[in-house]
Design an enzyme around this catalytic site. Sequence first.
Site, PDB file in Angstrom:
ATOM      1  N   GLY A 150      30.901  34.538  32.840  1.00  0.00           N
ATOM      2  CA  GLY A 150      31.512  33.233  32.577  1.00  0.00           C
ATOM      3  C   GLY A 150      31.113  32.716  31.218  1.00  0.00           C
ATOM      4  O   GLY A 150      30.535  33.449  30.413  1.00  0.00           O
ATOM      5  N   ASN A 151      31.443  31.472  30.951  1.00  0.00           N
ATOM      6  CA  ASN A 151      31.010  30.857  29.694  1.00  0.00           C
ATOM      7  C   ASN A 151      30.673  29.394  29.953  1.00  0.00           C
ATOM      8  O   ASN A 151      30.841  28.909  31.073  1.00  0.00           O
ATOM      9  CB  ASN A 151      32.083  31.027  28.617  1.00  0.00           C
ATOM     10  CG  ASN A 151      33.378  30.349  28.991  1.00  0.00           C
ATOM     11  OD1 ASN A 151      33.456  29.125  29.058  1.00  0.00           O
ATOM     12  ND2 ASN A 151      34.411  31.146  29.274  1.00  0.00           N
ATOM     13  N   ARG A 152      30.234  28.708  28.918  1.00  0.00           N
ATOM     14  CA  ARG A 152      29.658  27.374  29.138  1.00  0.00           C
ATOM     15  C   ARG A 152      30.664  26.238  29.020  1.00  0.00           C
ATOM     16  O   ARG A 152      30.288  25.080  28.996  1.00  0.00           O
ATOM     17  CB  ARG A 152      28.502  27.170  28.163  1.00  0.00           C
ATOM     18  CG  ARG A 152      27.367  28.147  28.447  1.00  0.00           C
ATOM     19  CD  ARG A 152      26.227  27.946  27.483  1.00  0.00           C
ATOM     20  NE  ARG A 152      25.738  26.580  27.507  1.00  0.00           N
ATOM     21  CZ  ARG A 152      24.934  26.072  26.601  1.00  0.00           C
ATOM     22  NH1 ARG A 152      24.528  26.818  25.597  1.00  0.00           N
ATOM     23  NH2 ARG A 152      24.521  24.828  26.681  1.00  0.00           N
TER      24      ARG A 152
END
Length: 392
Positions: free
Chosen positions: A204-206
């Site tokens: 995922g990413n932030r």
Amino acid sequence: MLQGRRVLLAVTGGVAAYKSAILARRLVEAGAEVKVILTDSAREFIGAQTFAAITGGQPFTTLFGETSVSPHTDLARWCEVAIVAPATASTIGRVANGISSDLVSATLLTTRSPVLIAPAMHTEMWEHPATQRNINTLERDGYLLIGPASGALAGGDVGIGRVVEPEEIVEAVEAMLSPDDSTLRVLVTAGGTREPLDPVRYLGNRSSGKMGHAIADEAARRGFTVTLVTAADLSALPTVKVVAVETADEMLDAVSGEDADVAIMAAAVADFRPSKSSEGKISRADGLDSIELSPTPDVLASVVARDERPFVVGFAAETEGVERAIEKAVVKKVDLLVYNDVTEPGSGFESNTNRVVLIDGEGQTEPWPMMSKQEVASLLLDRIVGDLAARA
Ligand code: CTP
């Protein structure tokens, strides 16, 4: 023209309340169906019977004791637009602070329709830091403000604080409800996609999704038809059609099914996903030396490539400066690109604020100051609507 449009007019207590009788008359003449709320203070200045005669219905005056058990929710859901004119400092203060202690403030807190506020008060009250703070809050929350104008005030004073003329308010309401706006289809992507590795883990990413959700809400407040394809677990206004997705593939599918006049691609779409997603949880004992990755589809590119190409806005969260984003705007053939430097304090993924540079399709830049994500959303929509109008 406002033929058949449902307009709620809230009149609060100031001498300018008499002008709201003329405003009600102008709205009726423009074809609108008008319902009126009069506060106790407003009735010190003008009688309910005046509005009843003009609009053909008795004004609403209280949260309690009306024939309806819940007049504020009835009125909030009924109206397509609400106007507060004149809006006193105390009503502005209540609404800005979410205090729903009377029929006007309770109705405004409940409605999902756009609200136009026309302040009227003495110059000193208007300029007081408390009033200005409340006005800023209202603007940030998506209320539309009109005026005040300068001129003669109550008691023979002259200065800023006069309510704007009824004709100007009618024009503003017509613009808010223009058919073009209600038919403008806005597609927004938001959040960071999650690419599964196994049933428990993902890449995922932030990205928080706050920017995309703020844009979708603001577009809905303006009466646009909004579809939000989101990978974020955040709420949206009830008039937004929300399509929840998890992966880049799902986002592409959802976006492909939506026609749009404007596409605002605020999602942080993963560029790679695990080539294989294990059906069972990968255990430590089995070991995992490496993860093979495959590229994901470019959702934005699929929209740019449509035969009926919408106005496309891309986002670029970078760490290496604006030059890369300028190149990206041109290469990706977007109409606008919103760049931000995620390493800058107050401009990162989970932040409520953002400092962005707007880049057009030719690579021309326009730096904006640090502001809330809601303000960025509002200015961005102003810019898009302006660009579309210029093209038309
Ligand atoms: N985007 C997209 N689908 C992807 C990747 C990006 O729709 N698979 C969109 C984003 O929503 C954003 C814009 O493209 O509006 C730019 O995203 P970004 O990640 O900055 O661009 P990339 O092409 O992925 O470039 P890079 O990661 O190499 O910087």
